[in-house]
Design a protein around this motif. Sequence first.
Motif, mmCIF file in Angstrom:
data_model
loop_
_atom_site.group_PDB
_atom_site.id
_atom_site.type_symbol
_atom_site.label_atom_id
_atom_site.label_comp_id
_atom_site.label_asym_id
_atom_site.label_seq_id
_atom_site.Cartn_x
_atom_site.Cartn_y
_atom_site.Cartn_z
ATOM 1 N N ALA A 1 0.819 -1.208 0.000
ATOM 2 C CA ALA A 1 0.000 0.000 0.000
ATOM 3 C C ALA A 1 0.856 1.262 0.000
ATOM 4 C CB ALA A 1 -0.927 -0.002 1.210
ATOM 5 N N GLY A 2 2.188 1.087 0.114
ATOM 6 C CA GLY A 2 3.068 2.240 0.010
ATOM 7 C C GLY A 2 3.977 2.487 1.203
ATOM 8 N N ALA A 3 3.845 1.715 2.271
ATOM 9 C CA ALA A 3 4.705 1.914 3.443
ATOM 10 C C ALA A 3 6.096 1.370 3.149
ATOM 11 C CB ALA A 3 4.113 1.205 4.655
ATOM 12 N N LYS A 4 7.127 2.167 3.441
ATOM 13 C CA LYS A 4 8.496 1.693 3.239
ATOM 14 C C LYS A 4 8.903 0.759 4.359
ATOM 15 C CE LYS A 4 10.075 5.482 0.475
ATOM 16 N NZ LYS A 4 11.260 6.129 -0.013
ATOM 17 N N ARG A 5 8.494 1.075 5.572
ATOM 18 C CA ARG A 5 8.784 0.232 6.730
ATOM 19 C C ARG A 5 7.515 0.100 7.555
ATOM 20 N NH1 ARG A 5 13.793 2.565 9.838
ATOM 21 N NH2 ARG A 5 13.269 0.755 11.098
ATOM 22 N N VAL A 6 7.364 -1.042 8.210
ATOM 23 C CA VAL A 6 6.165 -1.306 8.999
ATOM 24 C C VAL A 6 6.598 -1.861 10.353
ATOM 25 C CG1 VAL A 6 3.998 -2.583 9.125
ATOM 26 C CG2 VAL A 6 4.849 -1.814 6.910
ATOM 27 N N SER A 7 6.161 -1.228 11.434
ATOM 28 C CA SER A 7 6.510 -1.718 12.762
ATOM 29 C C SER A 7 5.638 -2.907 13.133
ATOM 30 C CB SER A 7 6.329 -0.609 13.805
ATOM 31 O OG SER A 7 4.958 -0.339 14.013
ATOM 32 N N GLN A 8 6.124 -3.701 14.087
ATOM 33 C CA GLN A 8 5.356 -4.855 14.562
ATOM 34 C C GLN A 8 4.062 -4.397 15.221
ATOM 35 O OE1 GLN A 8 6.255 -8.031 13.833
ATOM 36 N NE2 GLN A 8 4.211 -8.518 14.548
ATOM 37 N N GLU A 9 4.115 -3.240 15.911
ATOM 38 C CA GLU A 9 2.887 -2.718 16.530
ATOM 39 C C GLU A 9 1.845 -2.350 15.484
ATOM 40 O OE1 GLU A 9 5.760 -0.752 17.741
ATOM 41 O OE2 GLU A 9 6.079 -1.935 19.554
ATOM 42 N N ALA A 10 2.300 -1.830 14.336
ATOM 43 C CA ALA A 10 1.374 -1.489 13.255
ATOM 44 C C ALA A 10 0.736 -2.748 12.683
ATOM 45 C CB ALA A 10 2.093 -0.709 12.163
ATOM 46 N N VAL A 11 1.531 -3.794 12.523
ATOM 47 C CA VAL A 11 1.007 -5.068 12.010
ATOM 48 C C VAL A 11 -0.010 -5.635 12.992
ATOM 49 C CG1 VAL A 11 1.591 -7.429 11.358
ATOM 50 C CG2 VAL A 11 3.071 -5.560 10.655
ATOM 51 N N ASN A 12 0.298 -5.573 14.294
ATOM 52 C CA ASN A 12 -0.630 -6.071 15.312
ATOM 53 C C ASN A 12 -1.934 -5.275 15.312
ATOM 54 O OD1 ASN A 12 1.203 -8.015 16.118
ATOM 55 N ND2 ASN A 12 2.009 -6.793 17.791
ATOM 56 N N ALA A 13 -1.828 -3.946 15.185
ATOM 57 C CA ALA A 13 -3.028 -3.107 15.153
ATOM 58 C C ALA A 13 -3.856 -3.416 13.901
ATOM 59 C CB ALA A 13 -2.643 -1.633 15.181
ATOM 60 N N PHE A 14 -3.183 -3.601 12.772
ATOM 61 C CA PHE A 14 -3.865 -3.939 11.521
ATOM 62 C C PHE A 14 -4.590 -5.275 11.669
ATOM 63 C CE2 PHE A 14 -3.338 -4.944 6.761
ATOM 64 C CZ PHE A 14 -4.406 -4.149 6.400
ATOM 65 N N ALA A 15 -3.933 -6.249 12.294
ATOM 66 C CA ALA A 15 -4.550 -7.564 12.517
ATOM 67 C C ALA A 15 -5.776 -7.438 13.412
ATOM 68 C CB ALA A 15 -3.537 -8.525 13.133
ATOM 69 N N ASP A 16 -5.682 -6.625 14.465
ATOM 70 C CA ASP A 16 -6.819 -6.433 15.367
ATOM 71 C C ASP A 16 -8.010 -5.816 14.646
ATOM 72 O OD1 ASP A 16 -5.298 -7.468 17.441
ATOM 73 O OD2 ASP A 16 -4.805 -5.496 18.288
ATOM 74 N N VAL A 17 -7.741 -4.801 13.827
ATOM 75 C CA VAL A 17 -8.814 -4.128 13.086
ATOM 76 C C VAL A 17 -9.464 -5.089 12.090
ATOM 77 C CG1 VAL A 17 -9.287 -2.314 11.393
ATOM 78 C CG2 VAL A 17 -7.880 -1.816 13.383
ATOM 79 N N LEU A 18 -8.631 -5.809 11.342
ATOM 80 C CA LEU A 18 -9.175 -6.761 10.359
ATOM 81 C C LEU A 18 -9.968 -7.876 11.031
ATOM 82 C CD1 LEU A 18 -6.312 -7.135 7.740
ATOM 83 C CD2 LEU A 18 -8.450 -5.877 7.534
ATOM 84 N N THR A 19 -9.484 -8.336 12.192
ATOM 85 C CA THR A 19 -10.208 -9.381 12.917
ATOM 86 C C THR A 19 -11.568 -8.879 13.367
ATOM 87 O OG1 THR A 19 -8.145 -10.394 13.657
ATOM 88 C CG2 THR A 19 -10.123 -10.911 14.921
ATOM 89 N N GLU A 20 -11.611 -7.665 13.895
ATOM 90 C CA GLU A 20 -12.884 -7.098 14.354
ATOM 91 C C GLU A 20 -13.868 -6.940 13.195
ATOM 92 O OE1 GLU A 20 -14.417 -2.903 16.217
ATOM 93 O OE2 GLU A 20 -12.513 -3.697 16.935
ATOM 94 N N ILE A 21 -13.383 -6.405 12.080
ATOM 95 C CA ILE A 21 -14.248 -6.209 10.914
ATOM 96 C C ILE A 21 -14.731 -7.550 10.373
ATOM 97 C CG2 ILE A 21 -14.273 -5.431 8.505
ATOM 98 C CD1 ILE A 21 -12.358 -3.173 9.405
ATOM 99 N N SER A 22 -13.823 -8.528 10.289
ATOM 100 C CA SER A 22 -14.210 -9.827 9.729
ATOM 101 C C SER A 22 -15.189 -10.563 10.632
ATOM 102 C CB SER A 22 -12.980 -10.690 9.449
ATOM 103 O OG SER A 22 -12.276 -10.954 10.635
ATOM 104 N N GLU A 23 -15.053 -10.401 11.948
ATOM 105 C CA GLU A 23 -16.019 -11.025 12.863
ATOM 106 C C GLU A 23 -17.404 -10.412 12.692
ATOM 107 O OE1 GLU A 23 -14.221 -10.626 16.702
ATOM 108 O OE2 GLU A 23 -12.957 -12.388 16.420
ATOM 109 N N ASP A 24 -17.466 -9.097 12.479
ATOM 110 C CA ASP A 24 -18.752 -8.429 12.245
ATOM 111 C C ASP A 24 -19.395 -8.930 10.950
ATOM 112 O OD1 ASP A 24 -18.411 -6.962 14.559
ATOM 113 O OD2 ASP A 24 -17.706 -5.156 13.517
#
Length: 70
Positions: free
Chosen positions: A20-43
Amino acid sequence: MGRNISTIPKAPLARILQNAGAKRVSQEAVNAFADVLTEISEDIATQAAKIAKHSGRKTVVSEDVKLAAK
């Protein structure tokens, strides 16, 4: 800080963020992205199951998921 348990693999999520254009991605960002996607997918899954039940089916089909995602 405890380990974050997720059913979504982290490496593909990091690649999605990088594609999507990020040059670097922190582990916290990946974890937050996973949490958001999990919440949306559960809904969406909950809504799809309700649609299937309303249609008199026990099986969730692709149309149920597509309709629930709208």
